[in-house]
Design an enzyme around this catalytic site. Structure first.
Site, mmCIF file in Angstrom:
data_model
loop_
_atom_site.group_PDB
_atom_site.id
_atom_site.type_symbol
_atom_site.label_atom_id
_atom_site.label_comp_id
_atom_site.label_asym_id
_atom_site.label_seq_id
_atom_site.Cartn_x
_atom_site.Cartn_y
_atom_site.Cartn_z
ATOM 1 N N ARG A 147 0.854 -1.179 0.000
ATOM 2 C CA ARG A 147 0.000 0.000 0.000
ATOM 3 C C ARG A 147 0.892 1.231 0.000
ATOM 4 O O ARG A 147 1.824 1.314 0.801
ATOM 5 C CB ARG A 147 -0.903 0.016 1.243
ATOM 6 C CG ARG A 147 -1.959 1.109 1.212
ATOM 7 C CD ARG A 147 -2.595 1.357 2.551
ATOM 8 N NE ARG A 147 -1.746 2.217 3.381
ATOM 9 C CZ ARG A 147 -2.214 2.843 4.465
ATOM 10 N NH1 ARG A 147 -3.475 2.665 4.857
ATOM 11 N NH2 ARG A 147 -1.416 3.618 5.182
ATOM 12 N N TYR A 159 -2.660 12.093 6.326
ATOM 13 C CA TYR A 159 -2.846 10.711 6.781
ATOM 14 C C TYR A 159 -1.791 9.794 6.174
ATOM 15 O O TYR A 159 -1.481 9.887 4.992
ATOM 16 C CB TYR A 159 -4.239 10.176 6.369
ATOM 17 C CG TYR A 159 -4.240 8.674 6.432
ATOM 18 C CD1 TYR A 159 -4.094 7.903 5.281
ATOM 19 C CD2 TYR A 159 -4.231 8.032 7.665
ATOM 20 C CE1 TYR A 159 -4.001 6.527 5.367
ATOM 21 C CE2 TYR A 159 -4.137 6.670 7.754
ATOM 22 C CZ TYR A 159 -4.014 5.916 6.604
ATOM 23 O OH TYR A 159 -3.899 4.564 6.695
ATOM 24 N N ASP A 210 -4.958 3.985 -0.090
ATOM 25 C CA ASP A 210 -6.049 4.266 0.851
ATOM 26 C C ASP A 210 -6.423 5.746 0.754
ATOM 27 O O ASP A 210 -5.633 6.613 1.129
ATOM 28 C CB ASP A 210 -5.577 3.946 2.286
ATOM 29 C CG ASP A 210 -6.729 3.887 3.277
ATOM 30 O OD1 ASP A 210 -6.526 3.336 4.379
ATOM 31 O OD2 ASP A 210 -7.828 4.358 2.928
ATOM 32 N N HIS A 212 -8.896 6.992 2.322
ATOM 33 C CA HIS A 212 -9.244 7.272 3.724
ATOM 34 C C HIS A 212 -10.440 8.216 3.857
ATOM 35 O O HIS A 212 -10.402 9.198 4.599
ATOM 36 C CB HIS A 212 -8.030 7.854 4.469
ATOM 37 C CG HIS A 212 -7.895 7.319 5.856
ATOM 38 N ND1 HIS A 212 -8.362 7.986 6.962
ATOM 39 C CD2 HIS A 212 -7.369 6.179 6.322
ATOM 40 C CE1 HIS A 212 -8.108 7.306 8.057
ATOM 41 N NE2 HIS A 212 -7.504 6.190 7.696
ATOM 42 N N GLU A 236 -8.910 2.156 -1.643
ATOM 43 C CA GLU A 236 -9.642 1.895 -0.392
ATOM 44 C C GLU A 236 -10.339 3.134 0.135
ATOM 45 O O GLU A 236 -9.824 4.247 0.051
ATOM 46 C CB GLU A 236 -8.647 1.397 0.647
ATOM 47 C CG GLU A 236 -9.212 1.161 2.013
ATOM 48 C CD GLU A 236 -8.152 0.768 3.016
ATOM 49 O OE1 GLU A 236 -7.045 0.383 2.601
ATOM 50 O OE2 GLU A 236 -8.427 0.877 4.220
ATOM 51 N N GLU A 262 -13.264 -1.116 6.914
ATOM 52 C CA GLU A 262 -12.535 -1.246 8.187
ATOM 53 C C GLU A 262 -13.286 -0.594 9.342
ATOM 54 O O GLU A 262 -13.120 -0.993 10.488
ATOM 55 C CB GLU A 262 -11.136 -0.651 8.068
ATOM 56 C CG GLU A 262 -11.083 0.830 7.922
ATOM 57 C CD GLU A 262 -9.651 1.335 7.761
ATOM 58 O OE1 GLU A 262 -8.871 0.720 7.016
ATOM 59 O OE2 GLU A 262 -9.329 2.357 8.385
ATOM 60 N N ARG A 283 -13.497 -5.032 4.012
ATOM 61 C CA ARG A 283 -12.358 -4.868 4.932
ATOM 62 C C ARG A 283 -12.729 -5.095 6.400
ATOM 63 O O ARG A 283 -11.928 -4.823 7.292
ATOM 64 C CB ARG A 283 -11.809 -3.446 4.795
ATOM 65 C CG ARG A 283 -11.279 -3.105 3.437
ATOM 66 C CD ARG A 283 -9.794 -3.150 3.357
ATOM 67 N NE ARG A 283 -9.135 -2.178 4.221
ATOM 68 C CZ ARG A 283 -8.041 -2.474 4.928
ATOM 69 N NH1 ARG A 283 -7.565 -3.698 4.916
ATOM 70 N NH2 ARG A 283 -7.461 -1.548 5.655
ATOM 71 N N GLU A 339 -4.159 -7.197 5.523
ATOM 72 C CA GLU A 339 -3.252 -6.085 5.829
ATOM 73 C C GLU A 339 -2.263 -6.503 6.908
ATOM 74 O O GLU A 339 -2.645 -7.185 7.874
ATOM 75 C CB GLU A 339 -4.060 -4.871 6.301
ATOM 76 C CG GLU A 339 -3.218 -3.652 6.616
ATOM 77 C CD GLU A 339 -4.059 -2.431 6.932
ATOM 78 O OE1 GLU A 339 -5.294 -2.557 7.026
ATOM 79 O OE2 GLU A 339 -3.487 -1.334 7.070
ATOM 80 N N TRP A 403 -11.318 12.562 8.317
ATOM 81 C CA TRP A 403 -9.887 12.245 8.492
ATOM 82 C C TRP A 403 -9.594 10.882 7.896
ATOM 83 O O TRP A 403 -10.405 9.953 8.033
ATOM 84 C CB TRP A 403 -9.499 12.223 9.974
ATOM 85 C CG TRP A 403 -8.077 11.830 10.149
ATOM 86 C CD1 TRP A 403 -6.969 12.602 9.942
ATOM 87 C CD2 TRP A 403 -7.599 10.529 10.514
ATOM 88 N NE1 TRP A 403 -5.845 11.882 10.161
ATOM 89 C CE2 TRP A 403 -6.171 10.605 10.512
ATOM 90 C CE3 TRP A 403 -8.209 9.318 10.821
ATOM 91 C CZ2 TRP A 403 -5.363 9.503 10.823
ATOM 92 C CZ3 TRP A 403 -7.413 8.230 11.126
ATOM 93 C CH2 TRP A 403 -6.015 8.340 11.140
HETATM 94 C C1 CS2 Z 1 -5.956 2.632 7.828
HETATM 95 C C2 CS2 Z 1 -5.906 2.482 9.302
HETATM 96 O O1 CS2 Z 1 -4.697 0.645 7.725
HETATM 97 C C3 CS2 Z 1 -5.589 1.312 7.169
HETATM 98 O O2 CS2 Z 1 -6.180 0.982 6.140
HETATM 99 O O3 CS2 Z 1 -7.184 3.095 7.352
HETATM 100 O O4 CS2 Z 1 -4.572 2.544 9.677
HETATM 101 C C4 CS2 Z 1 -6.678 3.520 10.101
HETATM 102 O O5 CS2 Z 1 -6.204 4.805 9.801
HETATM 103 C C5 CS2 Z 1 -6.483 3.225 11.577
HETATM 104 O O6 CS2 Z 1 -6.822 1.891 11.819
HETATM 105 C C6 CS2 Z 1 -7.320 4.152 12.438
HETATM 106 O O7 CS2 Z 1 -7.178 3.798 13.772
HETATM 107 MG MG MG Z 2 -7.808 2.143 5.641
#
Ligand code: CS2
Ligand code: MG
Length: 403
Positions: A147, A159, A210, A212, A236, A262, A283, A339, A403
């Site tokens: 990634r 991020y 990602d 995000h 993602e 996630e 995810r 991951e 975020w």
């Molecule tokens: C991120 C995460 O790994 C990922 O795909 O989206 O690291 C996410 O930012 C964190 O789990 C938030 O606690």
């Molecule tokens: Mg993520």
């Protein structure tokens, strides 16, 4: 086999983790992860104050009945705190059941569907050049999927990019830190990042990215189109997914595979996304989506619609979650990828585990249960330290953003 005791262990070996330990009258114990980044104490309280009293005296083998009791019995269903608490109980009970059978957990889930679990690494760069170096470093470690994230010119803190040279840990302050965001700058930059990475590593390496949650659907469609020449494994969290139908617009415009989930905590968060094939990977994780029991239900729905799993595996999910996830990954028929953000050495010391990494793949190990334990004495040396995830504000006017 009766549950005789249950306790919540909160520790901070570099970052906060919440672990549930269940003990039985046959001497078997089980562990479940209940870590929810930035809201750890809410889950610890939910467990201590509202769940554990209900567990004492229950038959530890009745995993499904316990799951239904905790889900329906709360009346107030769903949500990340509730479902993380249920997940911890569920995971601990599966751990116990597998130990009682003297089998590695995956054997109770239908046995192995593959020899090993494909994982992806994170490559985070301050800028494009640093990101390319990081990708090459992960390839040298044996990863076949990486990634890629990087800083964005004109944005101060973004991020995925660590401050300084340490590993990336987003929960970075006793109160939320503020990051700035500008989608136009990001949309101009991201294609250049992948142009450079592909130029450096060629076509074979699987690349992921990602977003995000930061783009609108039409912006995400634009990015998906711009990245199509690079054949990403997935893009993602392209846009916030509360409105699952928002993904119809993205899907109409791009063939870049999409991954979401996630932050989902039940099958209801992704039912439309899966049934309309608006995504390619789901995810959802053991720790945040109700444990092994519910994650299997999500995976089975996904399998009907050719959606594959891609479990979240960031460092804010404990080794207990990683261990349980790898057993799930080894067995689930529609596995996609896992991951893998390795925990720091101290965390690995607090949570000894049987899982291992080798040349881009992982395996949960063959010990009975999920194969992860906790050194309680060592954990006690690292008490909770409040840490919140950052928030994002639009650079041009300060609007609070995703975020
Ligand atoms: C991120 C995460 O790994 C990922 O795909 O989206 O690291 C996410 O930012 C964190 O789990 C938030 O606690
Ligand atoms: Mg993520």
């Amino acid at each position: 086999m009766k549950i005789t005791n249950a306790k919540v262990i909160v520790c901070c070996p570099g970052r906060n983790f919440v672990t549930l330990k269940i003990e039985t009258d046959e001497g078997l114990t089980g562990l479940g992860d209940a870590s929810l980044n930035g809201r750890e104490l809410a889950v610890a309280s939910y467990l201590n104050d509202h769940v554990l009293p209900m567990l004492i005296g229950r038959d530890a083998h009745r995993i499904e009945d316990t799951w239904q009791l905790l889900y329906r019995g709360a009346y107030w269903r769903r949500g990340p705190v509730t479902m993380s608490a249920i997940a911890a109980v569920d995971t601990a009970l599966w751990d116990i059941k597998a130990k009682a059978a003297n089998l590695p957990l995956y054997q109770l889930l239908g046995g192995a569907s593959r020899e090993r679990v494909l994982v992806y690494a994170h490559a985070n760069g301050r800028d494009i050049g640093h990101a390319v170096e990081e990708v090459q470093r992960k390839v040298a470690l044996g990863y076949r999927a990486v990634r890629v994230q990087s800083g964005v010119p004109g944005l101060e803190k973004v991020y995925g990019v660590a401050r300084g040279n340490g590993p990336y840990e987003p929960a970075d302050g006793a109160l939320p830190s503020e990051e700035d965001w500008d989608s136009a700058k990001y949309l101009r930059h991201a294609p250049k990042l992948f142009d450079a990475v592909r130029q450096a590593v060629g076509d074979e390496l699987q690349l992921l990215h990602d977003v995000h949650h930061r783009l609108t659907p039409i912006e995400a469609a634009r990015l998906g189109q711009d990245l199509e020449p690079h054949r990403l494994f997935w893009m993602e969290d392209p846009t916030p997914a509360e409105a699952q139908e928002a993904f119809r617009l993205i899907r109409r415009h791009t063939t870049t595979p999409l991954a979401v989930g996630e932050i989902f905590n039940t099958i209801w968060d992704c039912k439309t996304l899966i049934e309309e094939q608006l995504i390619d990977y789901i995810r959802t994780t053991v720790v945040h989506a109700g444990g092994i029991t519910h994650l299997r239900r999500i995976a089975d729905l996904a399998a009907l619609h050719q959606v594959r799993t891609g479990c979240h595996g960031a460092t804010d999910l404990s080794p207990v979650c990683m261990g349980a996830a790898l057993h799930f990954d080894l067995s689930v028929p529609n596995f996609g990828i896992q991951e893998h953000m390795p925990h720091n050495a101290l965390t690995d010391e607090v949570f000894p585990h049987a899982y291992s990494f080798h040349e881009g793949f992982m395996h949960p190990g063959e010990v009975p249960g999920h194969g992860v334990t906790i050194d309680e004495a060592l954990a006690a040396k690292y008490p909770y330290q409040r840490a919140y995830l950052p928030v994002n504000r639009l650079q041009h006017d300060g609007t609070l953003w995703n975020w």
